[in-house]
Design an enzyme around this catalytic site. Structure first.
Site, PDB file in Angstrom:
ATOM      1  NE  ARG A  15      -3.744  -0.383   2.215  1.00 61.52           N
ATOM      2  CZ  ARG A  15      -4.772  -0.462   1.388  1.00 61.52           C
ATOM      3  NH1 ARG A  15      -5.157   0.577   0.690  1.00 61.52           N
ATOM      4  NH2 ARG A  15      -5.440  -1.589   1.265  1.00 61.52           N
ATOM      5  CB  CYS A  46     -13.048   3.136   0.656  1.00 61.64           C
ATOM      6  SG  CYS A  46     -11.466   3.423   1.458  1.00 61.64           S
ATOM      7  CD1 TRP A  79     -11.203   6.895  -5.280  1.00 64.07           C
ATOM      8  CD2 TRP A  79     -13.037   5.632  -5.497  1.00 64.07           C
ATOM      9  NE1 TRP A  79     -11.034   5.772  -4.510  1.00 64.07           N
ATOM     10  CE2 TRP A  79     -12.146   4.980  -4.622  1.00 64.07           C
ATOM     11  CE3 TRP A  79     -14.271   5.033  -5.776  1.00 64.07           C
ATOM     12  CZ2 TRP A  79     -12.441   3.756  -4.020  1.00 64.07           C
ATOM     13  CZ3 TRP A  79     -14.557   3.812  -5.185  1.00 64.07           C
ATOM     14  CH2 TRP A  79     -13.649   3.185  -4.320  1.00 64.07           C
ATOM     15  NE  ARG A 155      -3.809   3.216  -7.055  1.00 64.82           N
ATOM     16  CZ  ARG A 155      -3.831   2.807  -8.326  1.00 64.82           C
ATOM     17  NH1 ARG A 155      -2.715   2.581  -8.972  1.00 64.82           N
ATOM     18  NH2 ARG A 155      -4.973   2.629  -8.950  1.00 64.82           N
ATOM     19  CB  THR A 157      -6.244   7.050  -1.824  1.00 64.53           C
ATOM     20  OG1 THR A 157      -5.458   8.058  -1.196  1.00 64.53           O
ATOM     21  CG2 THR A 157      -5.336   6.051  -2.502  1.00 64.53           C
ATOM     22  CB  VAL A 158     -11.592   8.124  -0.854  1.00 66.90           C
ATOM     23  CG1 VAL A 158     -12.054   8.976  -2.002  1.00 66.90           C
ATOM     24  CG2 VAL A 158     -11.844   6.656  -1.129  1.00 66.90           C
ATOM     25  CD  GLU A 173      -3.064   7.089   6.642  1.00 69.11           C
ATOM     26  OE1 GLU A 173      -2.671   6.795   5.509  1.00 69.11           O
ATOM     27  OE2 GLU A 173      -3.688   6.297   7.378  1.00 69.11           O
ATOM     28  CB  SER A 174      -8.382   6.797   6.970  1.00 68.78           C
ATOM     29  OG  SER A 174      -7.565   5.648   7.112  1.00 68.78           O
TER      30      SER A 174
HETATM   31  N1  LIG Z   1      -3.705   5.010   3.677  1.00 65.23           N
HETATM   32  C1  LIG Z   1      -4.889   5.399   3.092  1.00 65.23           C
HETATM   33  C2  LIG Z   1      -5.409   4.309   2.173  1.00 65.23           C
HETATM   34  C3  LIG Z   1      -6.639   4.724   1.441  1.00 65.23           C
HETATM   35  C4  LIG Z   1      -6.931   3.807   0.249  1.00 65.23           C
HETATM   36  O1  LIG Z   1      -6.127   2.926  -0.106  1.00 65.23           O
HETATM   37  N2  LIG Z   1      -8.104   4.014  -0.381  1.00 65.23           N
HETATM   38  C5  LIG Z   1      -8.456   3.221  -1.555  1.00 65.23           C
HETATM   39  C6  LIG Z   1      -9.891   2.754  -1.482  1.00 65.23           C
HETATM   40  S1  LIG Z   1     -10.172   1.457  -0.364  1.00 65.23           S
HETATM   41  C7  LIG Z   1      -8.443   4.109  -2.783  1.00 65.23           C
HETATM   42  O2  LIG Z   1      -8.921   5.226  -2.758  1.00 65.23           O
HETATM   43  N3  LIG Z   1      -7.936   3.587  -3.897  1.00 65.23           N
HETATM   44  C8  LIG Z   1      -8.009   4.256  -5.155  1.00 65.23           C
HETATM   45  C9  LIG Z   1      -6.891   3.882  -6.052  1.00 65.23           C
HETATM   46  O3  LIG Z   1      -5.933   3.272  -5.583  1.00 65.23           O
HETATM   47  O4  LIG Z   1      -6.999   4.228  -7.250  1.00 65.23           O
HETATM   48  C10 LIG Z   1      -5.873   5.710   4.202  1.00 65.23           C
HETATM   49  O5  LIG Z   1      -6.045   4.891   5.122  1.00 65.23           O
HETATM   50  O6  LIG Z   1      -6.456   6.785   4.177  1.00 65.23           O
END
Ligand SMILES: N[C@@H](CCC(=O)N[C@@H](CS)C(=O)NCC(=O)O)C(=O)O
Length: 370
Positions: A15, A46, A79, A155, A157-158, A173-174
């Site tokens: 990750r 997510c 997304w 990436r 990410t959400v 970062e969540s």
């Molecule tokens: N470390 C981040 C991880 C977040 C994460 O991996 N989110 C995924 C969804 S479960 C995402 O948005 N992925 C989109 C992508 O990789 O294109 C957190 O905990 O905030």
């Protein structure tokens, strides 16, 4: 289609590290607490974003920090929100609604498993498949990242915690975001009844951190390492590790149940459940972080990520009781849990794992009664 995850060496999933790590506090030179200044961008599918929605609801912040929800279908560009036309049409209605629902969208249907066949990946049901992006009319989460940093190359990410004043990402970062929401930074804007809610009380902080660290590695991220493994050897070792650690949680909760039964007597189920949590005798961040993986386990991870030694409902009676207690007795958990987004997202977006995009209907029901 590109891979939807970053592969490390030896077929193992790795990750990426989050890049925006600011905080919000009275002392911060830029990001001061204020009502309506910050916005959360999440996916209901997510598990990382789900932590922030639960925390936002538990802390009474739903009318202080607004929220937009992306479409459950993740494509090669990342997304997305509902399309532009729909956004303009519904902008007013969205702005009226954003503070109502804990998740900023209609929430949990008790049974998602009737039929998925008619739901297409480009479905555009307002407040059902997604919301729009009401501030800039953006089409994608990537637009927020580029607005913050035109050179951004990782990436998209959400979750994203966004500052409407400086128009930048405060934090993506969540684990940081839930600490920001849990801090007392926003206390002056919330209802008195939420002011005593503390998900990381000082006397439990070390224990919560310790619990979180192995739960993160072996359960929260463990299911992804299992499902995204590209070699059988990696899969087999990761899946064993996930179940070893579920056994560890089961033991913790089982021991706790026995203690609570001795304290309150077998029949006072209500009392037992009121202290039936993973760390200490109150609801903490440790429960929030574990919940978002456990609630997805039977509906998705068992079949889609091949975490199938057993299911939570069949093999882990104490975890099963714990997760149903949170789901059925706490609005902040139930109202932010959307089984339709959860099932559709994984099974339709991970085309390498499920090329035909057929979404399994079960388990029935998504979650059993308490
Ligand atoms: N470390 C981040 C991880 C977040 C994460 O991996 N989110 C995924 C969804 S479960 C995402 O948005 N992925 C989109 C992508 O990789 O294109 C957190 O905990 O905030």
């Amino acid at each position: 289609m590109s891979k939807q995850w970053a592969s490390g060496t030896n077929g193992a999933f790795k990750r990426q590290v989050s890049s925006f790590r600011e905080t919000i506090s009275k002392q911060h030179p830029i990001y001061k607490p204020a009502k309506g200044r910050y916005w959360l961008y999440v996916s209901l599918a997510c598990p990382w974003a789900h932590r922030t929605l639960i925390t936002r609801a538990l802390k009474g912040l739903t009318s202080v920090i607004g929220c937009s929800v992306v479409h459950w279908h993740l494509d090669e560009k990342g997304w997305r929100f509902l399309d532009m036309e729909k956004q303009l049409e519904d902008r007013e209605s969205f702005l009226e609604h954003w503070h109502d629902a804990a998740g900023g969208i209609k929430t949990a249907k008790e049974d998602s498993s009737k039929s998925f066949a008619a739901i297409k990946n480009d479905s555009q049901r307002f407040m059902v498949d997604a919301t729009n992006e009401p501030h800039y009319g953006y089409e994608r989460i990537s637009d927020l990242y580029y607005k913050s940093d035109p050179q951004y190359s990782a990436r998209f990410t959400v979750p994203v915690l966004w500052d409407l004043e400086t128009q930048t990402i405060v934090n993506n970062e969540s684990s940081d975001i839930i600490r920001i929401l849990n801090s007392n930074a926003f206390d002056e804007f919330i209802d008195d009844k939420f002011k005593k809610t503390d998900l990381v009380p000082a006397q439990l902080e070390a224990k919560i951190d310790e619990f979180n660290s192995w739960v993160y590695d072996s359960i929260n991220n463990g299911v992804y390492k299992t499902g995204f493994a590209e070699k059988a050897e990696v899969y087999e070792s990761e899946v064993s590790n996930v179940f070893e650690h579920l056994d560890k949680v089961e033991k913790i909760l089982g021991d706790k149940y026995v203690k609570l039964k001795a304290k309150y007597g077998e029949d006072d189920r209500q009392k037992i459940l009121s202290e039936f949590f993973t760390v200490g005798d109150q609801l903490t961040e440790a429960d929030v972080r574990l919940y978002t993986t456990i609630i997805r386990f039977d509906p998705v991870y068992v079949q889609h990520f091949k975490c199938n030694f057993t299911s939570i409902r069949a093999g882990y009676p104490f975890i099963h009781l714990w997760v149903r207690n949170l789901y059925w007795n706490y609005d902040a958990f139930r109202h932010t849990t959307d089984f339709e987004h959860i099932k559709l997202h994984y099974t339709r977006s991970h085309t390498r794992i499920n090329p035909l995009g057929i979404t399994p209907l079960g388990p029935k029901p998504d979650i059993r009664p308490l």
